[in-house]
Design an enzyme around this catalytic site. Structure first.
Site, mmCIF file in Angstrom:
data_model
loop_
_atom_site.group_PDB
_atom_site.id
_atom_site.type_symbol
_atom_site.label_atom_id
_atom_site.label_comp_id
_atom_site.label_asym_id
_atom_site.label_seq_id
_atom_site.Cartn_x
_atom_site.Cartn_y
_atom_site.Cartn_z
ATOM 1 N N CYS A 109 37.663 49.903 60.174
ATOM 2 C CA CYS A 109 36.468 49.671 59.356
ATOM 3 C C CYS A 109 35.907 50.978 58.819
ATOM 4 C CB CYS A 109 35.417 48.919 60.156
ATOM 5 S SG CYS A 109 34.965 49.705 61.717
ATOM 6 N N GLU A 112 28.004 44.680 61.945
ATOM 7 C CA GLU A 112 28.864 45.737 61.391
ATOM 8 C C GLU A 112 29.886 45.032 60.528
ATOM 9 O OE1 GLU A 112 31.901 47.513 60.531
ATOM 10 O OE2 GLU A 112 32.368 48.080 62.599
#
Length: 477
Positions: A248, A214
């Site tokens: 994020c 990720e």
């Protein structure tokens, strides 16, 4: 980075202990693992305030935000513990006409030892999503938290109910993470920058160790002309400024249809003026690292130099370790403030002539983690969401998916690949095994050298009957 001999020995010892514990943990079965995972959940929930205080001290986020982070993480842990058996247990599948004599099943087995390398921005919620999936699937886990949040990682491991070292924490900088990648684990899950993700992949490639990456995002929020502007403004502010912008899947870019653009911008500016960071009880806290402050400073400066309109704040908003909210408008689409992940409390707001243009601009990025769409027309909003190249989309909210533990989370492009959370997360940390069991001898047995021409002829006839196009009768017939 190269690990020292001592770091390598520490990591190898942890992986060896995990390897031994994995056999015991896998042997407990779904019910035994569920009981122990729920006991761990209770330990974390019971220590909520203590863990939140550790998170707040290490990251600088307000205690209330740390409490929310832990609560969301516990929801994911609870879901994985309770649903692993249903998702991963053996299931029958259809065998098809050519193998009608076979009983066919698929089942999922643990990989063994999973290495989890976590970030500093959400040091519990983010890694625990992967850790919970991996543990529930029957794996042992060696967890390396960020070097900026080691105490948080140690707290989680200390809360593990034992007795076996099924979950261990090793601390240190990137060199320890690199050693972990080369320590013979069965899978690595990493959350961080795309650049570091590439280094993780390179290290894992040496041993063909699979990875889940990720790598952050540059997420967009799209505002249609019929949107509830008040709700869209509140979402943009929270998604952009929450956790000091260090999210994020937070909002970094906003595309607003031109006919409501000025109204939206005025409302967002007024709201941003009221938001001020504060260490303990403010809406958000300090920046966690000095390096991130400099990235934010560079992006703001680049946008202003390129002619961006400073709606709220600007270069003067950067007063380390804090950054006050910054809203920049009409920023060129090729500017680094639009193309690179800023990871700070800044929003770039640009007008578009249509939703088609908004979609094109939202997709014109190497990232693809998440997005938001605001429109009162639900059908239109869903149609827009489906055209966005992202792993997750929230409609008329921001980060809505983060509170739903059944939903998989992950991105595309530089935002990475693989999934955590939900059924996809459980399967991510398992290996599928297909199995057939012959129930009776096949009427046409082709899996033998002496099958003969007759068997093949009958099989071809059956094949044509099932798959070949049907001849239509002539109109003159």
């Amino acid at each position: 980075m190269t690990a020292t001999l001592g770091e390598q020995e520490t990591v190898q010892a942890a992986v060896q202990r995990a390897r031994e514990a994995a056999a015991w943990w896998s042997g407990l079965g779904f019910r035994g693992r569920r009981e122990r995972l729920l006991a761990w959940k209770h330990a974390i929930a019971g220590g909520l305030d203590d863990l939140a205080a550790v998170i707040s001290a290490e990251t600088g986020k307000p205690t209330a935000d740390a409490v929310l982070e832990v609560m969301l993480a516990v929801e994911n842990l609870d879901w994985s513990a309770r649903h692993a058996a249903k998702v991963l247990r053996r299931r029958r599948v259809g065998s098809g006409i050519l193998a009608a004599n076979q009983a066919s099943t698929v089942e999922y087995h643990p990989l063994g030892v999973v290495a989890a390398i976590g970030p500093w921005n959400y040091p519990v919620y983010t890694p625990l999503g992967a850790i919970a999936s991996a543990l529930a699937a029957g794996n042992a886990v060696v967890f390396k938290p960020s070097e900026f949040t080691p105490r948080t990682g140690e707290w989680l491991a200390a809360a593990w109910p034992g007795p076996q070292p099924v979950l261990q924490t090793v601390t240190g900088d990137g060199s320890v993470g690199a050693a972990l990648c080369r320590a013979g684990v069965d899978k690595v899950t990493f959350t961080g920058s795309a650049a570091t993700g590439r280094r993780v992949m390179a290290a894992c490639a040496e041993t063909l160790t699979p990875v889940v990456i990720e790598g952050g995002g540059k997420d967009a929020l799209i505002v249609a002309a019929d949107a509830d502007l008040g709700a869209a403004v509140r979402a943009a502010a929270f998604g952009g400024f929450g956790n000091a912008g260090q999210t994020c899947a937070g909002v970094e870019r906003v595309y607003v249809v031109r006919e409501v653009y000025q109204d939206f911008l005025a409302r967002l500016g007024a709201l941003a003026e009221t938001v001020r960071p504060g260490e303990a009880d403010g809406p958000y806290g300090r920046m966690t690292t000095g390096a991130q402050v400099e990235i934010v400073r560079r992006h703001i400066g680049a946008a202003v130099e390129a002619g961006a309109r400073q709606v709220v704040g600007g270069p003067e908003s950067v007063t380390p370790p804090y950054v006050s909210p910054v809203v920049l408008a009409e920023v060129p689409e090729d500017n680094v403030a639009v193309t690179e992940e800023t990871f700070g409390p800044t929003l770039v707001v640009n007008p578009v002539d249509s939703l088609d243009e908004a979609i094109a601009r939202a997709n014109a990025t190497r990232y693809g983690l998440a997005a938001s769409v605001f429109s009162r027309d639900q059908k239109r909003a869903v149609a827009v969401a489906r055209r966005l190249r992202t792993g997750a989309v929230s409609i008329n909210s921001v980060l809505g998916f983060a509170a739903v533990p059944a939903l998989p989370f992950g991105g595309v492009g530089d935002s990475g690949f693989g999934r955590v959370h939900g059924a996809d997360g459980l399967r991510e940390f398992s290996r599928a095994q297909s199995m057939t069991r012959q129930r009776f001898s096949p009427p046409i047995d082709l899996m033998r050298f002496d099958r003969g021409a007759t068997a093949l002829h009958r099989a071809r006839a059956a094949f044509r009957l099932r798959h070949a196009p049907r001849r239509r009768a002539s109109p003159d017939a």
